[in-house]
Enzyme design. Structure first.
Site, short mmCIF file in Angstrom:
data_model
loop_
_atom_site.label_atom_id
_atom_site.label_comp_id
_atom_site.label_asym_id
_atom_site.label_seq_id
_atom_site.Cartn_x
_atom_site.Cartn_y
_atom_site.Cartn_z
N GLN A 23 22.09 51.38 99.24
CA GLN A 23 22.28 50.68 97.96
C GLN A 23 21.49 51.36 96.85
O GLN A 23 20.26 51.49 96.99
CB GLN A 23 21.82 49.23 98.12
N GLY A 24 22.14 51.80 95.78
CA GLY A 24 21.45 52.45 94.68
C GLY A 24 21.33 51.52 93.47
O GLY A 24 22.14 51.61 92.53
N TYR A 25 20.36 50.64 93.51
CA TYR A 25 20.14 49.70 92.41
C TYR A 25 18.84 50.03 91.65
O TYR A 25 18.84 50.29 90.46
CB TYR A 25 20.06 48.27 92.94
N SER A 26 17.71 49.97 92.34
CA SER A 26 16.40 50.03 91.68
C SER A 26 16.15 51.38 91.02
O SER A 26 16.57 52.42 91.52
CB SER A 26 15.29 49.75 92.71
N SER A 39 16.53 52.24 100.57
CA SER A 39 16.31 52.22 102.02
C SER A 39 17.45 52.92 102.75
O SER A 39 18.62 52.72 102.43
CB SER A 39 16.15 50.78 102.52
N GLU A 43 23.31 39.92 100.09
CA GLU A 43 22.01 40.44 100.52
C GLU A 43 21.00 39.31 100.65
O GLU A 43 20.25 39.24 101.63
CB GLU A 43 21.49 41.47 99.51
#
Length: 402
Positions: A124-127, A159, A242
Site C-alpha cells: 500500500q503506497g499511502y504515507s 510494509s 484495513e
C-alpha cells in the site's frame, strides 16, 4: 445471554473444524516451502467454500451467498487453528474488496484472482514523509502523458514493498484542485523502471517497512481505480477494510490465551505466575476490555445480519482504536512477565520473526504494538473521527496555514 449462532451455523462450524484438522500439513506436504503450503491451503479452502467465501467464482473466490455469520465463524475458527495465518494480506483483504466495489470489470478479472491466491503480492503506497497523519497532504504526483501515468515522488512506511509485485497507492494528479479532490488511486507494477525500494530497520530488529522512491515511473492509464481525481473516495473504501482487519477481536483473543499460558509458566519458576494476585488482577482487567471488544463485535455482526449497519457506525469507528489499545496492554504485560529473557533476545535480526511463545516474540509484540496504533489511521486521528462524525462534536482546531 446465549451467544450461539444456532443449529445451522454450528453445523457449518463443525465442517470448518474438520477441514482445519488437516493443518498444519503432515508427511511430504509438510516439507513443502511455507509459501507453497499457504497456496495449497487457499486452493483447498476455496474449493470447499471456506476461503474468500463471498468473492464471486469468476474472480477466484468460493462464490457463496452473502452471510455475515458464516464469515464470522470462519474468522473465529482460523484465528486459533494451525492454518496459515496470512489470508488477510493487503492484496486479499484490502485491494480485492476495493476493486470488487469500485474497480472496472477488466481490473477485477486481471487483479483479484491473483491477489486472493497470493500469486501476486501487494503493498500500500499511502504515507509520505511530509504528510504525517494528514494523508490528503501527499505530494507524490502523477501526470497523464499519452496513455500512461508518469509518476514522481516518495512514499514511506510501506510494509512489504521489498517483496511486492504490485502497489496500490495515492498520487496527486490535479495539482490545482483542492487537496482532497486532486488525488487518484493508481495500480503500479513494482518491477517498473524508476522504482527504488529502501528498507527501514526497526527497533524490533526486523525491516517490515520501506521507503519507496519514484523517478519517472510509468503505469498504464487504465490502472486508475475509480474516476481520475476521486482517489480519496476510493482510499476510504480501502481504509475501511484495513481498520476492520486491525480491529478484529479473534486474533486478540488468541493473544490473550497465550498471555494466560505465559502466566501459568511463571508458577514454580522465576517469573510471576497465576499465584501472584497482581498477575490475576492484570489479567482480569485485560479480559474485561477483551470481552467488551468481543461483545461490540457481536453487536456489529447482529446489526449487519439485520441490514441495520447504519445503527452501529460509532462502534465500528471505535473498534480499531480499542483494539490497538488492548493489544498494547497485552503485549506490555507479556514483556513485563518474561523479564530479562526478553532483553537478551532484543535486536537479534537472525531471529525475526520470532516463534510464538518465545521471549523474543513478546518483546517484538511490545515494540510493534506502538506501530499498530499508527497504522491504518493513527489513534489521535481515530479519536477526532469518533468525536466529530460519531458524537457530533465540533471539528478539531486546525493549525493555521503558512
Amino acid at each position: 445471554m446465549d451467544l450461539r449462532y444456532g443449529e445451522k451455523y454450528e453445523a457449518f462450524r463443525a465442517e470448518v473444524r474438520a477441514f482445519l484438522e488437516g493443518w498444519p500439513l503432515q508427511g511430504d506436504e509438510a516439507k513443502l516451502p511455507e509459501q507453497e503450503q499457504q497456496a495449497l491451503f487457499r486452493r483447498r479452502g476455496i474449493e470447499r467454500g471456506f476461503v474468500y467465501r463471498h468473492v464471486p467464482v469468476e474472480y477466484g473466490g468460493s462464490g457463496g451467498e452473502p452471510d455475515v455469520i458464516l464469515d464470522q465463524i470462519l474468522q473465529e475458527e482460523y484465528a486459533g487453528s494451525g492454518a496459515p495465518g496470512n489470508l488477510l494480506t493487503q492484496g486479499a483483504a484490502m485491494l480485492a474488496p476495493t476493486l470488487l466495489e469500485m474497480g472496472t470489470e477488466a481490473q477485477k478479472q486481471r487483479f483479484v484472482p491473483k491477489a486472493l491466491t497470493g500469486e501476486e503480492i501487494w503493498c500500500q503506497g499511502y504515507s509520505e514523509p511530509g504528510a504525517g497523519s494528514d494523508l490528503a497532504s501527499l505530494s507524490s504526483r502523477a501526470e497523464l502523458v499519452g496513455d500512461e501515468w508518469v509518476i514522481h515522488g516518495h512514499k514511506i512506511w510501506t510494509s512489504g514493498a521489498e517483496k511486492s509485485d504490485w502497489m496500490f497507492g495515492l498520487f496527486r494528479t490535479e495539482p490545482d484542485a483542492a487537496k482532497h479532490a486532486g488525488i487518484s488511486y493508481l495500480l503500479i507494477d513494482m518491477k517498473s523502471p524508476g522504482i527504488d525500494v529502501r528498507p527501514l530497520r526497526e527497533m524490533t530488529g526486523g525491516a517490515l517497512f520501506n521507503e519507496v522512491f519514484f523517478d519517472g515511473v510509468r503505469t498504464p492509464a487504465e490502472n486508475v481505480v475509480g474516476q481520475r481525481g476521486q482517489g480519496w473516495q476510493v482510499s476510504r473504501a480501502t481504509l475501511k477494510h484495513e481498520r476492520n482487519m486491525i480491529g478484529n477481536p479473534n486474533q486478540t483473543r488468541h493473544m490473550f490465551e497465550e498471555l494466560v499460558a505465559l502466566a501459568r509458566k511463571g508458577d514454580g519458576n522465576a517469573g510471576p505466575g497465576l499465584s501472584d494476585p497482581h498477575v490475576r488482577q492484570r489479567l482480569a482487567e485485560l479480559e474485561g476490555y477483551l470481552l467488551s471488544q468481543e461483545y461490540t463485535a457481536k453487536r456489529i455482526l447482529s446489526a449487519t445480519a439485520r441490514g441495520e449497519l447504519e445503527d452501529v457506525m460509532l462502534p465500528m469507528m471505535m473498534m480499531k482504536l480499542h483494539g490497538t489499545n488492548l493489544r498494547r496492554g497485552l503485549s506490555d504485560a507479556g514483556f513485563d512477565w518474561i523479564g530479562a529473557d526478553g532483553l537478551r533476545e532484543l535486536l537479534d535480526e537472525e531471529q525475526v520473526p520470532y516463534a510464538a511463545g518465545t521471549p523474543g516474540a513478546w518483546t517484538a509484540r511490545m515494540m510493534s504494538a506502538i506501530a499498530i496504533a499508527i497504522a491504518g489511521g493513527a489513534s489521535n486521528i481515530q479519536r477526532n473521527i469518533i468525536g466529530e462524525r460519531g458524537l457530533g462534536l465540533p471539528r478539531d482546531l486546525r493549525a493555521p496555514k503558512g
